[in-house]
Design an enzyme around this catalytic site. Structure first.
Site, short mmCIF file in Angstrom:
data_model
loop_
_atom_site.label_atom_id
_atom_site.label_comp_id
_atom_site.label_asym_id
_atom_site.label_seq_id
_atom_site.Cartn_x
_atom_site.Cartn_y
_atom_site.Cartn_z
N HIS A 159 0.81 -1.22 0.00
CA HIS A 159 0.00 0.00 0.00
C HIS A 159 0.84 1.26 0.00
O HIS A 159 0.35 2.34 -0.28
CB HIS A 159 -0.93 0.00 1.22
CG HIS A 159 -2.03 -1.01 1.10
ND1 HIS A 159 -3.31 -0.68 0.75
CD2 HIS A 159 -2.02 -2.35 1.23
CE1 HIS A 159 -4.06 -1.77 0.69
NE2 HIS A 159 -3.29 -2.80 0.98
N ASP A 368 3.61 9.45 -0.59
CA ASP A 368 2.43 8.66 -0.24
C ASP A 368 2.23 7.59 -1.30
O ASP A 368 2.40 7.87 -2.50
CB ASP A 368 1.19 9.58 -0.20
CG ASP A 368 0.22 9.18 0.90
OD1 ASP A 368 0.16 7.98 1.21
OD2 ASP A 368 -0.48 10.07 1.43
O1 F6P Z 1 -0.86 3.74 4.55
C1 F6P Z 1 -0.55 2.48 5.02
C2 F6P Z 1 -1.51 2.03 6.10
O2 F6P Z 1 -1.25 0.70 6.41
C3 F6P Z 1 -2.94 2.20 5.63
O3 F6P Z 1 -3.34 1.16 4.82
C4 F6P Z 1 -3.66 2.35 6.90
O4 F6P Z 1 -4.83 3.08 6.79
C5 F6P Z 1 -2.68 3.07 7.78
O5 F6P Z 1 -1.40 2.78 7.28
C6 F6P Z 1 -2.95 2.69 9.21
O6 F6P Z 1 -1.87 2.63 10.01
P1 F6P Z 1 -1.91 1.89 11.42
O7 F6P Z 1 -2.47 0.51 11.19
O8 F6P Z 1 -0.50 1.88 11.85
O9 F6P Z 1 -2.80 2.69 12.29
#
Ligand code: F6P
Length: 460
Positions: A159, A368
Site C-alpha cells: 500500500h 504517499d
Molecule cells: O498507509 C498504510 C496504512 O497501512 C494504511 O493502509 C492504513 O490506513 C494506515 O497505514 C494505518 O496505520 P496503522 O495501522 O498503523 O494505524
C-alpha cells in the site's frame, strides 16, 4: 471457485468502529459475489495486547466470512509494530532515511511475529484458497507459509511506496525482504513507478531477471508476476454520501461557523509522511503573500493521532501544536482564526460533507503510496460548484489526478500560490478540472481495483 483469504496487520472486525478506507475495501472484497459460495477468511492482529505471550486466537463469523485474529504481547507489539514496521520500514519506504531506526532486536521481532502469523494461519488454509496479503508489516509471511507447506495462490499488495533500490539497500537484510516478496505469485504496487523501482532493484542487485515487464524470474528460478494496481474508492458511494451529508448537523454547524469564508481542508493521520509542518508553513506563507485574500479563507486541519507509541510521531505532534499556535497568534483577528487544528477522528459520513463544503482540498504529503483522501475529496464535490484539489506530485494519486493543482510540498511558495489560485479559480475551470478527475474515478473505482488484482492473481 475458491475461497478468498485476506491477511493484514489490522482487521476490521464486525461491529468495531474506526474502519478506514482500506478496511472497507477488503470487507467488500470478501463479500464479492465471485467468492461468495466459498465464503471468506480475514486473518490478522486482534488489535489487543495480551498480558502474556503472543498467539492467542479469536474467531468470529459474520455472514459467511470468518474473522480470525491473533493477540500480540506487549514486547512483540513494541518491537514488531512500533519497532521494525513503523520505525524502520515505514520511514525507509517513505524515503526518510534520516528517520530510520534499525536494530537486530526489532528485526528479530518482525521475523518472529511473521512466523507466528504463519504458524497460526497455515493450518487454516486449503490448497484452492486465494490468499491476499497486505502491506509492509507482512512482507516475509509468504515465504514462511511456503516453508510450512502452503501451496495455494499467494498474492501481496504494497500500500505504501516502493523506494528506489539505493534506499532499499540501506536496510540490512533487504535481500531477506526480497525473498519474502518473491515467494508470492503476484506482487502488486500502487503505481507503475513503484513497479519500475522494484524491477530496477531486481536487476541492479542481481536478484533475478525481468523476463518481460511484470514477469520476473528470481535467481533461484522462481517465476512471479508484478504489476501496478492503483487502489481507489467507492466513487459513486462517496458522491452519494457527500450529497446526503449536506442535510446533517455536522455539515450545517461547520458551514455556519465559517461566516461566509471559504474553507480549505486537510485530513490526514498525524504522520510525518503527510507533510503537515510544511503544509502549515505554506499556509502561513499564503497569509503573508496574498494580503488581498486575507480573512477570506479558514484552514481546517483534521489530524487524528496515529502510532502514538512511536517517538517520531510524538515529536511531530508537539511541532504541529507549536506551529498552529504560532500561525494563529501571528495572523488571527478578534473575529477570525486562520486555522483550526483538530486531533480527533470524525465519522466518514461527516468527513465527506466537510470535503464538499471545502473550496480547497489540501493533500500535500512528502511521499504517499496513493492517498485516498485526494480521491474522496474529488468524489465528494458538488458537480455544480466543485472545489479545487491541491495535490502533492509525490502522492501516488497524482498519476491519475493530474487535473488537480499539482505542487511540490517542499516548495512553500509554490503551495501558497496554489492555495491562492484555488481560492480565486473561476467556476468554469473548476468544473473542467473536476470533471476530468471524476471521470477517471468513475472508470477506476474500488471494485475495479480489487477485481483487477484478483483476476491477475488467479491467472498468475
Ligand atoms: O498507509 C498504510 C496504512 O497501512 C494504511 O493502509 C492504513 O490506513 C494506515 O497505514 C494505518 O496505520 P496503522 O495501522 O498503523 O494505524
Amino acid at each position: 471457485m475458491s475461497r478468498l483469504v485476506v491477511v493484514s496487520n489490522r482487521v476490521a472486525l464486525p461491529g468495531r468502529a474506526g474502519s478506514g478506507g482500506l478496511a472497507v475495501a477488503l470487507q467488500a472484497a470478501l463479500e464479492d459475489s465471485s467468492f461468495q459460495d466459498r465464503g471468506g477468511l480475514w486473518f490478522g492482529w486482534s488489535g489487543d495486547i495480551a498480558d502474556g505471550t503472543s498467539g492467542q486466537l479469536h474467531e468470529t463469523r459474520a455472514g459467511n466470512i470468518d474473522y480470525v485474529t491473533m493477540d500480540l504481547s506487549r514486547e512483540d507489539h513494541d518491537d514488531y509494530y512500533n519497532g521494525f514496521a513503523n520505525r524502520t520500514l515505514w520511514p525507509l519506504l517513505h524515503f526518510r532515511m534520516d528517520l530510520v531506526d534499525y536494530s537486530r532486536e526489532t528485526w528479530d521481532a518482525y521475523r518472529r511475529v511473521n512466523a507466528l502469523f504463519a504458524d497460526r494461519l497455515a493450518p487454516l488454509l486449503r490448497d484452492d484458497d486465494v490468499v491476499w496479503i497486505h502491506d509492509y508489516h507482512l512482507i516475509p509471511l509468504a515465504s514462511l507459509l511456503r516453508e510450512r507447506g502452503v501451496r495455494c495462490r499467494l498474492g501481496f499488495f504494497l500500500h505504501v511506496p516502493m523506494p528506489s533500490s539505493d534506499i532499499l539497500a540501506a536496510l540490512p537484510h533487504h535481500g531477506r525482504l526480497f525473498e519474502g516478496l518473491s515467494a508470492h505469485d503476484l506482487v502488486g504496487f500502487q503505481t507503475s513507478r513503484d513497479l519500475e523501482r522494484f524491477q530496477d532493484y531486481v536487476r541492479l542487485f542481481g536478484r533475478g531477471r525481468v523476463i518481460e515487464h511484470g514477469v520476473l524470474e528470481t535467481a533461484t528460478g522462481r517465476r512471479l508476476r508484478a504489476g501496478a494496481f492503483p487502489i481507489s474508492i467507492d466513487t459513486d458511494g462517496i458522491a452519494r454520501q457527500a450529497a446526503a451529508a449536506v442535510g446533517k448537523s455536522s455539515f450545517k454547524r461547520l458551514a455556519r461557523s465559517l461566516s461566509g469564508r471559504a474553507l480549505a481542508i486537510g485530513v490526514d493521520r498525524l504522520d510525518y509522511s503527510k507533510g503537515l509542518p510544511e503544509r502549515f508553513r505554506a499556509f502561513e506563507r499564503y497569509l503573508q503573500r496574498y494580503p488581498d485574500q486575507l480573512g477570506q479563507v479558514t484552514f481546517l486541519q483534521i489530524a487524528p493521532v496515529s502510532r502514538g507509541g512511536v517517538i517520531e510521531y510524538q515529536t511531530l505532534r508537539s511541532e504541529l501544536e507549536q506551529l498552529a499556535g504560532h500561525i494563529n497568534g501571528g495572523h488571527a483577528e478578534p473575529d477570525w482564526t486562520p486555522m483550526r487544528y483538530v486531533n480527533r477522528n470524525f465519522p466518514h459520513a461527516s468527513l465527506t460533507g466537510f470535503y464538499r463544503l471545502a473550496r480547497v482540498g489540501l493533500v500535500t504529503p512528502l511521499r504517499d503510496g496513493m492517498n485516498l483522501v485526494a480521491k474522496e475529496y474529488v468524489a465528494a464535490q458538488d458537480p455544480d460548484d466543485p472545489g479545487v484539489l491541491v495535490l502533492s506530485a509525490f502522492a501516488g494519486a497524482a498519476r491519475e489526478l493530474d487535473a488537480a493543482l499539482l505542487v511540490n510540498p517542499y516548495d512553500l511558495d509554490g503551495v501558497a500560490a496554489a492555495i491562492a489560485r484555488a481560492v480565486g479559480m473561476p467556476l468554469e475551470e473548476r468544473r473542467e478540472r473536476w470533471q476530468a478527475m471524476m471521470t477517471r474515478l468513475r472508470d477506476h473505482d474500488i471494485t475495479d481495483w480489487r477485481r483487477g488484482y484478483l483476476q491477475t492473481l488467479r491467472a498468475a
